[in-house]
Design a protein around this motif. Structure first.
Motif, PDB file in Angstrom:
ATOM      1  N   TYR A   1       0.798  -0.850  -0.273  1.00  8.54           N
ATOM      2  CA  TYR A   1      -0.168  -0.038  -0.026  1.00  8.54           C
ATOM      3  C   TYR A   1       0.790   1.123  -0.295  1.00  8.54           C
ATOM      4  N   PHE A   2       0.628   1.873  -0.832  1.00  8.53           N
ATOM      5  CA  PHE A   2       0.948   3.940  -0.517  1.00  8.53           C
ATOM      6  C   PHE A   2       0.306   4.430  -0.453  1.00  8.53           C
ATOM      7  N   THR A   3       0.087   5.245  -0.320  1.00 11.22           N
ATOM      8  CA  THR A   3      -0.154   6.847   0.087  1.00 11.22           C
ATOM      9  C   THR A   3       0.656   8.226  -1.095  1.00 11.22           C
ATOM     10  N   ALA A   4      -0.306   9.065  -1.672  1.00  9.58           N
ATOM     11  CA  ALA A   4       0.594  10.025  -2.506  1.00  9.58           C
ATOM     12  C   ALA A   4       0.505  11.212  -2.658  1.00  9.58           C
ATOM     13  N   PRO A   5       0.667  11.930  -2.573  1.00 10.12           N
ATOM     14  CA  PRO A   5      -0.109  13.459  -3.077  1.00 10.12           C
ATOM     15  C   PRO A   5      -1.336  13.069  -4.154  1.00 10.12           C
ATOM     16  N   THR A   6      -0.985  12.813  -5.453  1.00 12.19           N
ATOM     17  CA  THR A   6      -2.131  12.813  -6.015  1.00 12.19           C
ATOM     18  C   THR A   6      -2.106  11.282  -6.741  1.00 12.19           C
ATOM     19  N   PRO A   7      -2.966  11.089  -7.541  1.00 10.06           N
ATOM     20  CA  PRO A   7      -3.047   9.617  -7.769  1.00 10.06           C
ATOM     21  C   PRO A   7      -2.649   9.358  -9.609  1.00 10.06           C
ATOM     22  N   PRO A   8      -2.090   8.715  -9.315  1.00 10.24           N
ATOM     23  CA  PRO A   8      -1.453   7.895 -10.653  1.00 10.24           C
ATOM     24  C   PRO A   8      -2.162   8.648 -12.134  1.00 10.24           C
ATOM     25  N   ARG A   9      -3.433   7.804 -11.863  1.00 12.49           N
ATOM     26  CA  ARG A   9      -4.752   7.347 -12.856  1.00 12.49           C
ATOM     27  C   ARG A   9      -6.084   7.978 -12.103  1.00 12.49           C
TER      28      ARG A   9
ATOM     29  N   ARG B   1      -4.787  13.408  -0.857  1.00 10.91           N
ATOM     30  CA  ARG B   1      -4.425  12.487  -0.410  1.00 10.91           C
ATOM     31  C   ARG B   1      -4.784  11.077  -1.781  1.00 10.91           C
ATOM     32  N   ALA B   2      -4.229  10.538  -2.575  1.00  8.07           N
ATOM     33  CA  ALA B   2      -4.153   9.318  -3.107  1.00  8.07           C
ATOM     34  C   ALA B   2      -3.636   8.053  -2.337  1.00  8.07           C
ATOM     35  N   LEU B   3      -4.766   6.737  -2.287  1.00  4.47           N
ATOM     36  CA  LEU B   3      -4.199   5.332  -1.746  1.00  4.47           C
ATOM     37  C   LEU B   3      -3.880   4.413  -2.534  1.00  4.47           C
TER      38      LEU B   3
ATOM     39  N   TRP C   1       5.410   3.132 -15.770  1.00  8.89           N
ATOM     40  CA  TRP C   1       4.045   3.417 -16.131  1.00  8.89           C
ATOM     41  C   TRP C   1       3.653   4.968 -15.847  1.00  8.89           C
ATOM     42  N   PHE C   2       4.141   5.313 -14.671  1.00 10.49           N
ATOM     43  CA  PHE C   2       3.550   7.003 -14.917  1.00 10.49           C
ATOM     44  C   PHE C   2       5.005   7.896 -14.684  1.00 10.49           C
ATOM     45  N   GLY C   3       5.618   7.688 -14.130  1.00  7.80           N
ATOM     46  CA  GLY C   3       6.739   8.756 -14.555  1.00  7.80           C
ATOM     47  C   GLY C   3       7.581   8.879 -13.147  1.00  7.80           C
ATOM     48  N   ALA C   4       8.035  10.064 -12.756  1.00  2.00           N
ATOM     49  CA  ALA C   4       8.555  10.260 -12.055  1.00  2.00           C
ATOM     50  C   ALA C   4       7.752  10.615 -10.469  1.00  2.00           C
ATOM     51  N   GLN C   5       5.970  10.765 -10.932  1.00  2.00           N
ATOM     52  CA  GLN C   5       5.666  10.864  -9.748  1.00  2.00           C
ATOM     53  C   GLN C   5       5.438   9.878  -8.737  1.00  2.00           C
TER      54      GLN C   5
ATOM     55  N   ASP D   1       7.838   8.493  -7.074  1.00  2.00           N
ATOM     56  CA  ASP D   1       9.317   9.362  -6.343  1.00  2.00           C
ATOM     57  C   ASP D   1       8.331   9.265  -4.930  1.00  2.00           C
ATOM     58  N   ALA D   2       7.779  10.248  -5.471  1.00  2.00           N
ATOM     59  CA  ALA D   2       6.617  11.188  -4.326  1.00  2.00           C
ATOM     60  C   ALA D   2       5.777   9.866  -3.022  1.00  2.00           C
ATOM     61  N   TRP D   3       5.368   8.629  -4.083  1.00  2.00           N
ATOM     62  CA  TRP D   3       4.666   7.501  -3.436  1.00  2.00           C
ATOM     63  C   TRP D   3       5.480   7.385  -1.781  1.00  2.00           C
ATOM     64  N   GLU D   4       4.793   7.112  -0.846  1.00  2.00           N
ATOM     65  CA  GLU D   4       5.260   6.795   0.474  1.00  2.00           C
ATOM     66  C   GLU D   4       4.422   5.528   0.710  1.00  2.00           C
ATOM     67  N   ARG D   5       5.523   4.583   0.638  1.00  2.00           N
ATOM     68  CA  ARG D   5       4.766   3.027   1.765  1.00  2.00           C
ATOM     69  C   ARG D   5       4.166   3.330   2.787  1.00  2.00           C
ATOM     70  N   LEU D   6       2.731   2.621   2.896  1.00  2.00           N
ATOM     71  CA  LEU D   6       2.221   3.061   4.558  1.00  2.00           C
ATOM     72  C   LEU D   6       2.172   1.590   5.282  1.00  2.00           C
ATOM     73  N   ARG D   7       2.192   0.639   3.850  1.00  2.00           N
ATOM     74  CA  ARG D   7       2.453  -1.382   4.381  1.00  2.00           C
ATOM     75  C   ARG D   7       2.692  -2.398   3.583  1.00  2.00           C
ATOM     76  N   VAL D   8       3.205  -3.697   4.047  1.00  2.00           N
ATOM     77  CA  VAL D   8       3.126  -4.349   3.189  1.00  2.00           C
ATOM     78  C   VAL D   8       2.491  -5.521   4.081  1.00  2.00           C
ATOM     79  N   ASP D   9       1.335  -5.887   3.625  1.00  2.00           N
ATOM     80  CA  ASP D   9       0.649  -7.565   3.558  1.00  2.00           C
ATOM     81  C   ASP D   9       1.390  -8.891   2.509  1.00  2.00           C
ATOM     82  N   ARG D  10       1.693  -9.618   3.727  1.00  2.00           N
ATOM     83  CA  ARG D  10       2.181 -10.727   3.201  1.00  2.00           C
ATOM     84  C   ARG D  10       1.449 -11.878   3.428  1.00  2.00           C
ATOM     85  N   ILE D  11       0.312 -12.791   2.742  1.00  2.00           N
ATOM     86  CA  ILE D  11      -0.495 -13.825   3.555  1.00  2.00           C
ATOM     87  C   ILE D  11       0.493 -15.526   2.463  1.00  2.00           C
ATOM     88  N   ARG D  12       0.792 -16.521   3.835  1.00  2.00           N
ATOM     89  CA  ARG D  12       1.887 -17.543   3.499  1.00  2.00           C
ATOM     90  C   ARG D  12       0.260 -18.239   2.848  1.00  2.00           C
ATOM     91  N   TRP D  13      -0.733 -18.244   2.800  1.00  2.00           N
ATOM     92  CA  TRP D  13      -1.793 -19.125   1.694  1.00  2.00           C
ATOM     93  C   TRP D  13      -2.433 -18.093   1.626  1.00  2.00           C
TER      94      TRP D  13
END
Length: 167
Positions: free
Chosen positions: A25-33, A66-68, A95-99, A101-113
């Motif tokens: 999951y990332f958040t950013a100032p603007t959505p990439p699309r 913010r965008a998620l 896909w989206f260019g230099a924008q 670089d402003a994305w902030e990672r919020l978290r990584v969810d891993r589901i083993r199964w």
């Protein structure tokens, strides 16, 4: 309960191998699309399988202004969170260019199964028995097809089997 754990609990053969599911999951100032779009990776390279701008579905999913983004990954074996994030950013930058670089990672969810890794030979029979002993029933995507439909269908079959034996 994941398929392998369910098999241990009720003493049945374990289902097919697991397939992990990973979401970054990332958040950013603007959505990439803009728009309610599920973007799929059609070229088969890089870690991204799908990307959705969740804040385009509902503005309540992200803080004001913010965008998620939710990025689905199919294969993250051996990649720690930092390495995976860097690989996702590199692909998204294409896909989206230099924008990106402003994305902030919020978290990584891993589901083993996340679901069983079903191959054609694992689907014989497609619908496996849900009654596994007197008063013992099991349902899930590991009893049918590795999908929400398979999980719901096996649950319906288990409920019908329970009702049939109780009436």
């Amino acid at each position: 309960t994941e398929g392998d754990v369910a098999a241990t609990l009720i003493d049945i053969p374990p289902p097919a191998r697991p397939r992990a599911a990973v979401t970054v999951y990332f958040t950013a100032p603007t959505p990439p699309r803009r728009g309610r779009t599920l973007m799929l990776n059609g070229d088969g390279t890089g870690p991204i399988n799908s990307l959705a701008v969740m804040s385009e579905l509902s503005d309540r999913l992200a803080p004001p202004g913010r965008a998620l983004m939710s990025v689905g990954i199919l294969d993250a074996d051996g990649l720690d969170d930092l390495t995976l994030t860097a690989a996702v950013r590199a692909q998204a930058r294409g896909w989206f260019g230099a924008q990106v670089d402003a994305w902030e990672r919020l978290r990584v969810d891993r589901i083993r199964w996340g679901q069983p890794d079903q191959r054609p030979e694992d689907l014989e029979p497609v619908a496996r028995e849900v009654r596994v002993g007197p008063g013992r029933y099991v349902a899930g995507d590991h009893r049918e097809t590795a999908s929400l439909h398979g999980a719901l269908s096996s649950g319906r079959r288990a409920a019908r089997a329970i009702l049939a034996t109780e009436s």
